[in-house]
Design a protein around this motif. Structure first.
Motif: not given
Length: 207
Positions: A1-8, A190-196, A137-144, A10-14
């Motif tokens: 099984m291969t998942a369909d990737l979202l049209p994101l 999902f939107k970017p979070a507030g950061r310093k 682990a972070w790469s896994l979150q991004l890939a998910l 790199p900056d939006e994904l991150l």
């Protein structure tokens, strides 16, 4: 099984890969093959000396998840009792974290990232050890996320690391570093979070 990737891009994904808690879909099954596909991507993350001493424990059995979730909830209760909630943001985070603690056992998949330590954890700065696990682990979150799955970075179960290791049969020379609850999510905003501000924490050529 291969998942369909979202049209994101790199900056939006991150910038929009958030810790998902209340919006985890607890009813929709997560195919193990999709998690494995994301893990194949995560294995391209850097490890010190290309050691690749990481291990990934994927939990789908309801009873095993319940046992781990019970320990997580116990740890969260002690942690939560000492956390200040002075503003709306802190209260929203606390409510979200409480929800995850209450529903952890119902999350379709739990993934524990662990690494070979040789036995006892090294003394002093441990960046060399964890730097060979946490990027994966972070790469896994991004890939998910790219596959339409949400996750949340959690470590509170580590208060009971030995008990979790006993439940899962993890050897004594393997240390756990992160627990990721994984599920499809509801909504897409999902939107970017507030950061310093960057200038408040940026140091050029010295402190």
């Amino acid at each position: 099984m291969t998942a369909d990737l979202l049209p994101l891009d790199p900056d939006e994904l991150l910038t929009t890969t958030r810790s998902v808690r209340k919006r985890l879909d607890l009813e929709r099954p997560v195919p193990l093959e999709i998690v494995k596909e994301a893990l194949e991507v995560a294995l391209q993350a850097p490890t010190g000396s290309n050691s690749q001493t990481w291990h990934w424990i994927v939990l789908t059995d309801p009873e095993i998840k319940r046992k781990v979730a019970d320990l997580y909830a116990k740890s969260f209760a002690a942690y939560s009792a000492n956390q200040p909630r002075h503003d709306d943001t802190a209260r929203r985070v606390a409510s979200s974290a409480q929800y995850l603690a209450d529903t952890m056992a119902q999350v379709p998949v739990l993934v524990i990232g662990a690494i070979y330590s040789g036995g006892e954890l090294p003394a002093g700065n441990q960046a060399g050890l964890w730097g060979s696990l946490l990027p994966g682990a972070w790469s896994l979150q991004l890939a998910l996320r790219a596959r339409g799955l949400g996750s949340a970075w959690t470590t509170l179960h580590l208060v009971y690391e030995k008990e979790v290791a006993e439940i899962l049969g993890i050897p004594a020379n393997i240390h756990q570093g992160v627990l990721l609850p994984v599920a499809y999510y509801t909504g897409t905003d999902f939107k970017p979070a507030g950061r310093k501000p960057l200038d408040d924490i940026l140091h050029i050529n010295g402190w």
